[in-house]
Design a protein around this motif. Structure first.
Motif, short mmCIF file in Angstrom:
data_model
loop_
_atom_site.label_atom_id
_atom_site.label_comp_id
_atom_site.label_asym_id
_atom_site.label_seq_id
_atom_site.Cartn_x
_atom_site.Cartn_y
_atom_site.Cartn_z
N VAL A 74 0.83 -1.20 0.00
CA VAL A 74 0.00 0.00 0.00
C VAL A 74 0.87 1.26 0.00
O VAL A 74 1.78 1.39 0.81
CB VAL A 74 -0.94 0.01 1.23
N ASP A 98 -4.12 5.29 1.16
CA ASP A 98 -5.54 4.96 1.13
C ASP A 98 -6.27 6.05 1.89
O ASP A 98 -6.08 6.21 3.10
CB ASP A 98 -5.79 3.59 1.78
N LEU A 141 -7.25 4.49 -3.39
CA LEU A 141 -6.11 3.82 -2.80
C LEU A 141 -5.14 3.44 -3.89
O LEU A 141 -5.51 3.24 -5.04
CB LEU A 141 -6.53 2.59 -1.99
#
Length: 179
Positions: free
Chosen positions: A43, A46, A51
């Motif tokens: 990631v 987000d 995201l």
């Protein structure tokens, strides 16, 4: 660490997770009736709606599409939205040179238990790095899926998303993706 959106500690939750920067996740691209695709990613951010993740090319072999080659060492920065019917994936080679953007028309992304799930609706768009080439892809797969006959409203929404992507491609995707 994940936080459930809307979780107040009292058990009430919308069920969609907010993902932490650096968190490992799995991308699950639902490709029914073809086999689904699953691959790991990390990631980048987000905000609850938009995201982004980074992932290496999910294939072990070179895939020559005719207009671009995807190969081991390529890095994909993938942008998903919980309220849009597409994803935008910036593709860079191992030397960090942008190849272009591969965009999938999908249902809005959902996130649960560290898995980002997107249902592929078969229509795609490719935009080269210099934007000289913008190609609408896989119309044949879209028609063969039977979606236009089975679910005309969803098929219309998919075509609308492809048109939106084509319009966005004119100026590039940097403003949309925050790059």
């Amino acid at each position: 660490m994940t936080v459930r959106d809307g979780d107040t500690g009292g058990g009430g939750s919308t069920g969609d997770e907010i993902l932490a920067v650096g968190q490992p996740v799995t991308i699950h691209l639902v490709k029914a009736p073809r086999p689904d695709l699953r691959y790991p990613a990390s990631v980048l951010f987000d905000d609850g709606v938009h995201l982004a993740v980074r992932a290496p090319w999910a294939g072990d072999l070179v895939r020559d599409m005719g207009f671009v080659r995807f190969e081991p060492g390529d890095v994909w920065t993938e942008h998903y939205w919980r309220d849009r019917w597409y994803s935008v994936k910036e593709v860079r080679d191992a030397a960090d040179t942008r190849k272009g953007w591969y965009c999938d028309v999908t249902r809005p992304a959902t996130v649960r238990d560290g898995v980002i799930v997107v249902s592929d609706l078969d229509l795609d768009l490719w935009a080269s790095a210099d934007l000289s080439q913008v190609l609408r892809l896989d119309e044949d797969e879209f028609l063969a899926s039977g979606l236009p006959e089975r679910d005309p409203a969803t098929a219309a929404r998919a075509r609308q998303a492809l048109d939106e992507l084509a319009e966005l491609a004119v100026g590039g995707f940097d403003a949309l993706t925050g790059r």
